[in-house]
Design an enzyme around this catalytic site. Structure first.
Site, short mmCIF file in Angstrom:
data_model
loop_
_atom_site.label_atom_id
_atom_site.label_comp_id
_atom_site.label_asym_id
_atom_site.label_seq_id
_atom_site.Cartn_x
_atom_site.Cartn_y
_atom_site.Cartn_z
N LYS A 193 0.83 -1.22 0.00
CA LYS A 193 0.00 0.00 0.00
C LYS A 193 0.85 1.26 0.00
O LYS A 193 0.43 2.30 -0.51
CB LYS A 193 -0.96 -0.02 1.18
CG LYS A 193 -0.30 -0.13 2.56
CD LYS A 193 -0.07 1.18 3.23
CE LYS A 193 0.61 1.00 4.57
NZ LYS A 193 0.75 2.24 5.33
N THR A 250 -4.12 5.15 3.39
CA THR A 250 -2.78 5.61 3.03
C THR A 250 -2.79 6.36 1.70
O THR A 250 -2.02 7.31 1.51
CB THR A 250 -1.81 4.43 2.95
OG1 THR A 250 -1.91 3.66 4.16
CG2 THR A 250 -0.38 4.89 2.80
#
Length: 336
Positions: A193, A250
């Site tokens: 991520k 994120t």
């Protein structure tokens, strides 16, 4: 086994925040800081001003710069150092580790050179069985958690009972942990991520909107899941908190260091300029994109976004050319 005393090694924003989470959940916590002045500040003022300014830390959270003092009698040891420094730090602490303590990784990445996940590095350096190692992963932006905004996370361990013990040790009114036994999937979701968030930041820096962002997130999740399948992860993990949850937080939040770093690159700054703006810190994904790229190649997995981010960060590809390259790829079925 009830966890009554926890050592947290690493007093950055996430390490300090997670130490606060545990202390707010009941156990005694000792936070190790590399610098004596940081440990003294926490002890004397109950604040880590350099990383969590304005956040008051609980009274059952102590701080020290002596790793032996932090680790003495710990039921669980939380490792909160950057992924690429985990091996060297843990090697220095190895002889101090309580023999039966659960070792918990907060680090998200794949080690350069060895291509090992963080739990694998811990097992190798500490010489422990995989059942003694747990990882924490989820949509956990430190600054939001530190002020008590509600969130959830995943504690993954092949030993379900250990995961449950940790779950009890960090459950409180604002932090809700779930358990999982898929360590591989949770770690890959957490590592990949960061790379996808760099790509989202680049797109934002170029002025692109929500359609572009959603496309990158979705295709980033697809390539992460492909790598997970090749390494034996449970596909459902990537639809959960350690997969989609962590990815969305994120990629979308300005609090994300990787997203913000990528945005500077998208606006035309060089890697060095972006690093200078981040007070000398390099976003985790800048390093992890290379090791994840190599890991994917070793298993024959196609990860075009990761490949492109690596080329921007390390091979001189422009962000604009990355966008053209991704849009110009061969057309295929969505599930490929």
């Amino acid at each position: 086994m009830a966890i009554e005393r926890v050592a947290v090694l690493g007093a950055g924003s996430w390490g300090t925040t997670f130490a606060k989470v545990i202390a707010d959940s009941g156990p005694e916590v000792v936070l190790w800081a590399r610098r004596q002045d940081v440990a003294s500040e926490i002890t004397e003022t109950r604040v880590n001003a350099g990383y969590l300014p304005g956040i008051s830390l609980p009274g059952n959270l102590a701080a020290t710069s002596d790793p032996a003092k932090a680790l003495d009698g710990a039921d669980a040891v939380v490792l909160a150092v950057p992924s690429q420094t985990l091996r060297v730090n843990l090697s220095a602490w190895k002889e101090l580790l309580p023999p039966d303590a659960t070792l918990v990784s907060l680090s998200k990445g794949v080690e350069l050179g060895t291509l090992k996940r963080m739990s694998e590095v811990i097992r190798e350096v500490a010489g422990v069985d995989e059942s003694q190692v747990a990882v924490v992963s989820g949509p956990n932006l430190a600054k939001e958690i530190a002020v008590g905004q509600p969130t959830a996370t995943v504690i993954a361990c092949t030993d379900h009972d250990r995961a449950v013990d940790l779950q009890h040790a960090c459950s409180n009114s604002y932090f809700r942990p779930y358990t999982n036994t898929d360590v591989v999937g949770c770690e890959l979701g957490g590592a990949c991520k960061n790379v996808i968030a760099l790509a989202c930041g680049m797109a934002a820096g170029m002025g692109y909107g929500d359609n572009t962002m959603a496309s990158i997130i979705t295709r980033g999740l697809a390539e992460t899941a492909r790598l997970g399948a090749a390494l034996g992860a449970d596909p459902l993990t990537f639809a959960g908190l350690a997969g989609l949850g962590d990815l969305v937080a994120t990629c979308a939040s300005p609090l994300s260091r990787n997203r913000s770093f990528g945005e500077r690159l998208g606006k035309g700054e060089t890697l060095a300029q972006a690093q200078e703006a981040a007070h000398g810190q390099v976003a985790e994904g800048v390093k992890s994109c290379s090791s994840i790229r190599e890991l994917a190649a070793a298993h024959g997995v196609d990860m075009p976004i990761t490949e492109g981010v690596h080329q921007v960060c390390h091979d001189g590809l422009s962000v604009r050319d990355l966008g053209a390259a991704l849009l110009g790829r061969d057309r295929k079925h969505e599930r490929q």
